[in-house]
Design a protein around this motif. Sequence first.
Motif, short mmCIF file in Angstrom:
data_model
loop_
_atom_site.label_atom_id
_atom_site.label_comp_id
_atom_site.label_asym_id
_atom_site.label_seq_id
_atom_site.Cartn_x
_atom_site.Cartn_y
_atom_site.Cartn_z
N ARG A 131 11.32 20.55 47.24
CA ARG A 131 11.23 20.58 48.70
C ARG A 131 12.51 20.06 49.34
NH1 ARG A 131 5.50 18.66 47.32
NH2 ARG A 131 4.24 20.51 47.78
N TRP A 132 13.05 19.01 48.75
CA TRP A 132 14.33 18.45 49.23
C TRP A 132 15.43 19.50 49.12
CZ3 TRP A 132 18.66 17.85 46.07
CH2 TRP A 132 19.73 17.13 46.62
N THR A 153 15.18 22.70 49.03
CA THR A 153 14.94 23.78 49.99
C THR A 153 15.51 23.44 51.35
OG1 THR A 153 12.93 24.45 48.81
CG2 THR A 153 13.18 25.20 51.09
N GLN A 154 15.33 22.19 51.78
CA GLN A 154 15.88 21.77 53.06
C GLN A 154 17.40 21.92 53.10
OE1 GLN A 154 14.10 20.74 55.90
NE2 GLN A 154 12.46 21.61 54.66
N ILE A 192 19.05 13.95 54.04
CA ILE A 192 19.15 15.42 53.99
C ILE A 192 20.40 15.90 54.69
CG2 ILE A 192 18.11 17.55 54.86
CD1 ILE A 192 15.38 16.42 54.12
N ARG A 248 15.82 24.96 62.91
CA ARG A 248 14.75 24.90 61.91
C ARG A 248 13.39 25.28 62.49
NH1 ARG A 248 16.19 19.45 58.50
NH2 ARG A 248 15.87 18.50 60.53
N TYR A 307 8.18 28.09 55.72
CA TYR A 307 8.39 27.70 54.32
C TYR A 307 7.31 28.26 53.41
CZ TYR A 307 11.73 24.43 56.29
OH TYR A 307 12.79 23.89 56.97
N GLU A 329 7.85 23.10 51.33
CA GLU A 329 7.77 22.44 52.63
C GLU A 329 8.73 21.25 52.71
OE1 GLU A 329 5.43 22.49 50.29
OE2 GLU A 329 3.54 23.33 51.01
N HIS A 330 8.92 20.77 53.93
CA HIS A 330 9.72 19.55 54.10
C HIS A 330 9.04 18.43 53.31
CE1 HIS A 330 11.56 16.02 55.92
NE2 HIS A 330 12.47 16.81 56.46
N ASP A 347 6.42 16.67 55.26
CA ASP A 347 5.38 17.45 55.93
C ASP A 347 4.00 16.95 55.51
OD1 ASP A 347 3.65 19.33 56.92
OD2 ASP A 347 4.47 21.02 55.80
#
Length: 213
Positions: free
Chosen positions: A52-53, A55-56, A97, A189, A194, A199-200, A203
Motif C-alpha cells: 500500500r505504501w 502504491t502511494q 510518503i 489524489r 485504488y 489502499e492508502h 485508510d
Amino acid sequence: MTHVHPSDGAAAVVHGEILAEERVDALLEAVPARDRETRPDALARAERQRRRWATQIVVADELARRACTERGLEPSAQAAPHVLAVDEADVADLGSIVAVVLAYSPAARTLLAQLADEQDLPEAAVRDYYDRNRDRFLTQDALRRGVDPFGGAAPADFLPYADVREGIAHGLRQAAGRRAFFAWLDRARAGVVYAVGHEHPGDPSHPDHEHRH
C-alpha cells in the motif's frame, strides 16, 4: 473508499486510466523491506502495508508526470527503481510518503521546483522574517560572546539584512512551494480509485490500516 478489482491488473485507476500493478511490483522488488517481523501473521501484515505504501509512491509519481506534461515541464528521465536515500529531516518536515515521492520521482521534484518558483514573495515578508528571527542572524563574534539577540545586542552584532536576504527569500519560497505541493497532491489524489490491497496505509476501510508520518 471505492476500489477496483485486483484481477484487472491494476494497482489503481488514476483519473480514469489504469495504473499497472507491475509498476508497484517493480518498486517493491527494488526497495527491500525494513521490517524485521518473524511471525508469519505479522510479516504478512507488514508486506500488505508495504504494498500500500509503494502504491502511494507510484500513484504520486504518475500524478506528477501528468502535471508536468500539462505544464509543459520536462523532468529528467526516470531511472529504474532503486534503494532510496531519504533524509530524516525531510521525513519530519514532509511526512514519509511525500519525502519518498520526492526522492523517487523526477517529475515530483520538477513540479515542486516549479511551484516554488511560482510563489509570490513580498519583500515585506522577507524583512518580517529577518526582524522576527534575530537570533538566527547573529554574527560569529556575537555568538562567541554569548550576546542575547533580544536584549542588549547592538546593530553590529547582526548580519546585515542585505547579506542574508537572498537566503531568507529562498527558504521562504521553498516552504511556500512545499505547501503548494501538498495542496496539489491532495487535490490530484481525489481522482484516484485504488484496487483492493493497494489502499492508502491509513485508510480505515481495511483492517491493517495505520496512520503515521
